[in-house]
Design a protein around this motif. Structure first.
Motif, PDB file in Angstrom:
ATOM      1  N   SER A  17       0.729  -1.186  -0.083  1.00 57.21           N
ATOM      2  CA  SER A  17       0.143   0.134  -0.031  1.00 57.21           C
ATOM      3  C   SER A  17       0.812   1.383   0.201  1.00 57.21           C
ATOM      4  N   SER A  24      -0.798  -6.239   1.772  1.00 55.93           N
ATOM      5  CA  SER A  24      -1.846  -7.200   1.690  1.00 55.93           C
ATOM      6  C   SER A  24      -1.369  -8.357   0.796  1.00 55.93           C
ATOM      7  N   VAL A  39      -7.760 -13.632   1.175  1.00 51.92           N
ATOM      8  CA  VAL A  39      -7.035 -12.220   1.225  1.00 51.92           C
ATOM      9  C   VAL A  39      -6.464 -11.805   2.531  1.00 51.92           C
ATOM     10  N   ASP A  41      -5.080  -9.053   5.414  1.00 51.93           N
ATOM     11  CA  ASP A  41      -5.079  -7.571   5.921  1.00 51.93           C
ATOM     12  C   ASP A  41      -5.383  -6.852   4.446  1.00 51.93           C
ATOM     13  N   PRO A  42      -6.467  -6.962   4.075  1.00 52.97           N
ATOM     14  CA  PRO A  42      -6.923  -6.189   2.897  1.00 52.97           C
ATOM     15  C   PRO A  42      -6.724  -4.495   3.135  1.00 52.97           C
ATOM     16  N   ALA A  43      -5.830  -3.897   2.475  1.00 52.95           N
ATOM     17  CA  ALA A  43      -5.592  -2.457   2.899  1.00 52.95           C
ATOM     18  C   ALA A  43      -5.198  -1.691   1.481  1.00 52.95           C
ATOM     19  N   TRP A  44      -5.173  -0.508   1.622  1.00 50.98           N
ATOM     20  CA  TRP A  44      -5.872   0.586   2.478  1.00 50.98           C
ATOM     21  C   TRP A  44      -6.770   1.481   1.937  1.00 50.98           C
ATOM     22  N   ILE A  49      -7.756  -1.623  -2.668  1.00 53.77           N
ATOM     23  CA  ILE A  49      -8.928  -2.538  -2.403  1.00 53.77           C
ATOM     24  C   ILE A  49      -9.349  -3.180  -3.652  1.00 53.77           C
ATOM     25  N   LEU A  52      -7.201  -5.549  -5.124  1.00 51.33           N
ATOM     26  CA  LEU A  52      -7.136  -6.931  -4.392  1.00 51.33           C
ATOM     27  C   LEU A  52      -8.419  -7.659  -4.795  1.00 51.33           C
ATOM     28  N   HIS A  76      -4.841  -3.064   9.571  1.00 50.04           N
ATOM     29  CA  HIS A  76      -4.834  -4.400   9.088  1.00 50.04           C
ATOM     30  C   HIS A  76      -6.235  -4.969   8.981  1.00 50.04           C
ATOM     31  N   TRP A  80     -12.241  -5.837   5.047  1.00 50.21           N
ATOM     32  CA  TRP A  80     -12.949  -7.044   5.117  1.00 50.21           C
ATOM     33  C   TRP A  80     -14.317  -6.798   4.609  1.00 50.21           C
TER      34      TRP A  80
END
Ligand SMILES: [Zn+2]
Length: 285
Positions: A17, A24, A39, A41-44, A49, A52, A76, A80
Motif C-alpha cells: 500500500s 496485503s 485475502v 489484511d486487505p488495505a488501505w 482494495i 485486491l 490491517h 474486510w
C-alpha cells in the motif's frame, strides 16, 4: 494504484500500500482442486482494495472465500467488508477488540487523507470471526499459529508447500519490535518463527510492512536482530530498575540504544513506549 504488487510464489500476490507500506496478500489454492482464495489484511485505499478484489476474482475460486487478519490493529482490518460472502479468520482475541476505537482511528486517518470509502467503515462483529487451526485450499493446507507479543491477537499463516510465512507485524525490514502485548510473548513468537522456518523449510517471509525476506538467511537475520533488541532492552530495563531509576530516567539513559547496528533515534518514541511497557505502564498504539 498501489505502490507495487509482487508474486513471490505461484498463487501468491503481495500488494504494498501507499500507506505505511502495508502488505496485503492474496493466496490462491494451487493444488489439484483449488477451492479457496484468502485475502490477508486487505488495505488501505479504496482503489488498492479494488486491485485486491480483481486479483482475487482472477483466481480459480473466482473470489475471496476467506479474509485473514494477521492481528486487529486498525491498519490491517480495513477492507474486510469489500469481500462479501467471505469467511473471516483471525486470532480469537481479535473479535474482542474495541470496535468503536478502531472505527474512530480509521475515520480520523481518512479525514486527514481525504479518503472516501464506498461505505462508512465498521469493525467486524464478533460473530463474524472464525479461528481454525488450518484451512484446506483444495488439496493443500494453510496453517495458522497464534503469534502474540506485538499484539495479543497476532496470527502467523504458513504455506508449507510454498515454503512461505505470512508474519503480520513481525520480522520487518522497515519496522522494529513494537511491543504492545508483552516482551516474553514477543520473544516466544520469534522463537516460534524460527521453529516454523526449520520445520517447513521456509524460504520467504512476508511482513505486515516493508519488503519480503526472500531467503532463509534474511529471515534468520531479522529473527536474530529482533531477539537481540529484546534481550538488550530487557537487561537494560532490569538494570535501570535495580539502579532505582524511574521510567523517565530509564528512557533518558536508554536513548542511545541501537537496533540492527543503527542508532534508535528514528524510532525513539516507539522505543520509549517499549520501556514504559516494561515499567508496567499501559501503552496504546
Ligand atoms: Zn501494522
Amino acid at each position: 494504484m498501489s505502490k507495487c504488487t509482487l508474486q513471490p510464489a505461484p498463487g501468491v500476490w503481495v500488494q504494498t500500500s501507499n500507506l505505511w507500506d502495508i502488505n496485503s496478500v492474496v493466496i490462491a489454492g494451487t493444488g489439484p482442486e483449488p477451492t479457496a482464495t484468502v485475502v490477508v489484511d486487505p488495505a488501505w485505499f479504496p482503489e488498492e482494495i479494488a486491485e485486491l478484489q480483481a486479483l482475487a476474482a482472477a483466481t480459480p475460486a473466482g473470489r475471496a472465500t476467506h479474509v485473514l487478519f494477521t492481528h486487529g490493529d486498525y491498519d490491517h482490518v480495513v477492507g474486510w467488508q469489500d469481500f462479501p460472502g467471505s469467511t473471516l479468520i483471525a486470532h480469537p482475541r481479535a473479535a474482542r477488540r474495541d470496535a468503536a476505537a478502531t472505527e474512530q482511528h480509521i475515520a480520523a486517518l481518512d479525514r486527514r487523507n481525504g479518503t472516501v470509502r464506498p461505505r462508512p467503515y465498521r469493525y467486524a462483529p464478533a460473530a463474524a470471526f472464525t479461528s481454525p487451526a488450518s484451512l484446506d485450499l483444495g488439496g493443500e493446507t494453510i496453517l495458522f499459529f497464534p503469534a502474540p507479543g506485538h499484539q495479543a491477537d497476532g496470527l502467523f499463516a504458513v504455506l508449507p508447500q510454498r515454503h512461505l510465512l505470512v508474519a503480520g507485524d513481525y520480522l520487518s525490514d522497515e519496522e522494529f519490535p513494537f511491543i504492545y502485548d508483552s516482551l516474553a510473548h514477543y520473544r516466544s513468537t520469534l522463537l516460534l518463527a524460527r521453529e516454523l522456518c526449520q520445520k517447513y523449510g521456509i524460504e520467504q517471509e512476508i511482513p505486515g510492512h516493508g519488503h519480503i525476506a526472500a531467503s532463509s538467511a534474511e529471515i534468520e537475520y531479522r529473527i536474530r536482530t529482533d531477539l537481540d533488541y529484546l534481550d538488550r532492552l530487557e537487561a537494560a530495563v532490569a538494570q535501570a530498575k535495580v539502579d532505582g531509576l524511574d521510567v523517565r530516567q530509564a528512557i533518558d539513559r536508554l536513548q542511545d540504544f541501537t537496533f540492527r547496528g543503527e542508532p534508535i533515534s528514528g524510532l525513539a518514541a516507539a522505543h520509549a513506549d517499549n520501556i514504559r511497557l516494561l515499567y508496567g505502564e499501559k501503552v496504546e498504539e
